[in-house]
Scaffold this motif. Structure first.
Motif, PDB file in Angstrom:
ATOM      1  N   THR A 174       0.814  -1.219   0.000  1.00  0.00           N
ATOM      2  CA  THR A 174       0.000   0.000   0.000  1.00  0.00           C
ATOM      3  C   THR A 174       0.846   1.267   0.000  1.00  0.00           C
ATOM      4  N   ILE A 175       2.132   1.149  -0.244  1.00  0.00           N
ATOM      5  CA  ILE A 175       3.025   2.306  -0.205  1.00  0.00           C
ATOM      6  C   ILE A 175       2.707   3.254  -1.364  1.00  0.00           C
ATOM      7  N   SER A 176       2.773   4.550  -1.063  1.00  0.00           N
ATOM      8  CA  SER A 176       2.546   5.580  -2.077  1.00  0.00           C
ATOM      9  C   SER A 176       3.303   6.831  -1.648  1.00  0.00           C
ATOM     10  N   ALA A 177       3.265   7.842  -2.482  1.00  0.00           N
ATOM     11  CA  ALA A 177       3.936   9.103  -2.144  1.00  0.00           C
ATOM     12  C   ALA A 177       3.321   9.722  -0.894  1.00  0.00           C
ATOM     13  N   GLN A 178       2.039   9.499  -0.663  1.00  0.00           N
ATOM     14  CA  GLN A 178       1.345  10.026   0.520  1.00  0.00           C
ATOM     15  C   GLN A 178       1.893   9.419   1.819  1.00  0.00           C
ATOM     16  N   SER A 179       2.456   8.208   1.745  1.00  0.00           N
ATOM     17  CA  SER A 179       3.021   7.555   2.931  1.00  0.00           C
ATOM     18  C   SER A 179       4.183   8.341   3.516  1.00  0.00           C
ATOM     19  N   PHE A 180       4.833   9.176   2.682  1.00  0.00           N
ATOM     20  CA  PHE A 180       6.016   9.917   3.114  1.00  0.00           C
ATOM     21  C   PHE A 180       5.706  11.358   3.473  1.00  0.00           C
ATOM     22  N   ASN A 181       4.437  11.740   3.493  1.00  0.00           N
ATOM     23  CA  ASN A 181       4.038  13.099   3.820  1.00  0.00           C
ATOM     24  C   ASN A 181       3.998  13.265   5.341  1.00  0.00           C
ATOM     25  N   SER A 182       5.002  13.914   5.879  1.00  0.00           N
ATOM     26  CA  SER A 182       5.089  14.076   7.335  1.00  0.00           C
ATOM     27  C   SER A 182       4.203  15.208   7.849  1.00  0.00           C
ATOM     28  N   LYS A 183       3.618  16.016   6.949  1.00  0.00           N
ATOM     29  CA  LYS A 183       2.762  17.121   7.393  1.00  0.00           C
ATOM     30  C   LYS A 183       1.459  16.609   7.989  1.00  0.00           C
ATOM     31  N   ASN A 184       0.949  15.476   7.491  1.00  0.00           N
ATOM     32  CA  ASN A 184      -0.305  14.913   7.996  1.00  0.00           C
ATOM     33  C   ASN A 184      -0.071  13.871   9.093  1.00  0.00           C
ATOM     34  N   TYR A 185       1.163  13.741   9.525  1.00  0.00           N
ATOM     35  CA  TYR A 185       1.508  12.734  10.530  1.00  0.00           C
ATOM     36  C   TYR A 185       0.939  13.124  11.887  1.00  0.00           C
ATOM     37  N   LYS A 186       0.315  12.159  12.549  1.00  0.00           N
ATOM     38  CA  LYS A 186      -0.267  12.414  13.870  1.00  0.00           C
ATOM     39  C   LYS A 186       0.142  11.293  14.816  1.00  0.00           C
ATOM     40  N   LEU A 187       0.786  11.647  15.901  1.00  0.00           N
ATOM     41  CA  LEU A 187       1.203  10.705  16.931  1.00  0.00           C
ATOM     42  C   LEU A 187       0.242  10.829  18.105  1.00  0.00           C
ATOM     43  N   THR A 188      -0.288   9.700  18.552  1.00  0.00           N
ATOM     44  CA  THR A 188      -1.211   9.692  19.683  1.00  0.00           C
ATOM     45  C   THR A 188      -0.495   9.143  20.904  1.00  0.00           C
ATOM     46  N   ASN A 189      -0.409   9.960  21.939  1.00  0.00           N
ATOM     47  CA  ASN A 189       0.229   9.549  23.185  1.00  0.00           C
ATOM     48  C   ASN A 189      -0.786   8.752  24.001  1.00  0.00           C
TER      49      ASN A 189
END
Length: 188
Positions: free
Chosen positions: A56-71
């Motif tokens: 399922t890898i795509s260019a979107q997988s590398f977009n760190s702007k939409n990255y969300k880490l849940t503590n």
């Protein structure tokens, strides 16, 4: 708050069982202490990449702007079945990087590559496998067999592929001299 709670539990002298199977829970005050189902590196966060699939890898997988880490440590109460930690119990791990057409040609005949992590200037050898996505893009999978603890909390990391290394003998300039000499034939 969590550090203080941990210190209080340590000061009571309670030691947890070291088995990797679930045992009885221990209750201290208003806290219940249990053991993990297996041993390993415990992280108290999730980000959705835990079950990443290379298909399922795509260019979107590398977009760190939409990255969300849940503590996971910030919740006071959790429902049964809700994750409160994730555990890494294997030293084998991979990094995926997008490749240009030029890089694919340059790396096509390689099975290993030297990788320099810019976070801490550590270099490590990795096995390299090139994958093609469904949209025709190329990605390199860098497979490592150690070092997961150093980078387990980093989902996106800056690195450098060391491809133009040469090795040889280093001779100081002061060791190079010009002198006349005679050669003596073996017959003498």
């Amino acid at each position: 708050k969590y550090e203080i709670n941990g210190k209080l539990l340590q000061s009571t002298g309670i030691t947890l069982p070291s088995q990797t199977v679930r045992t009885e829970n221990i209750t201290v005050g208003n806290q219940t202490i249990g053991t993990a189902t297996s041993d390993g590196l415990v992280l108290y966060s999730i980000d959705g990449y835990e079950y990443f699939d290379v298909n399922t890898i795509s260019a979107q997988s590398f977009n760190s702007k939409n990255y969300k880490l849940t503590n996971l440590k910030t919740k006071e109460r959790v429902d049964a079945g809700t994750p409160i930690y994730r555990i890494i119990n294997d030293e084998n791990w991979s990094i995926y990087i997008p490749l240009s057409d030029k890089q694919v040609i340059q790396l096509a005949d390689r099975s290993t590559i030297r990788v320099k992590f810019l976070k801490d200037d550590v270099t490590q050898n990795a096995n390299i496998v090139i994958h093609t996505s469904s949209d025709g893009s190329y990605y390199a999978e860098l497979k490592f067999s150690s070092g997961v603890i150093r980078y387990s909390s980093d989902r996106f990391i800056d690195l450098e592929l060391v491809t133009n290394t040469t090795s040889g003998l280093k001779i100081p300039i002061s060791a190079i001299v010009k002198k006349q000499f005679y050669t003596i034939p073996v017959s003498f």
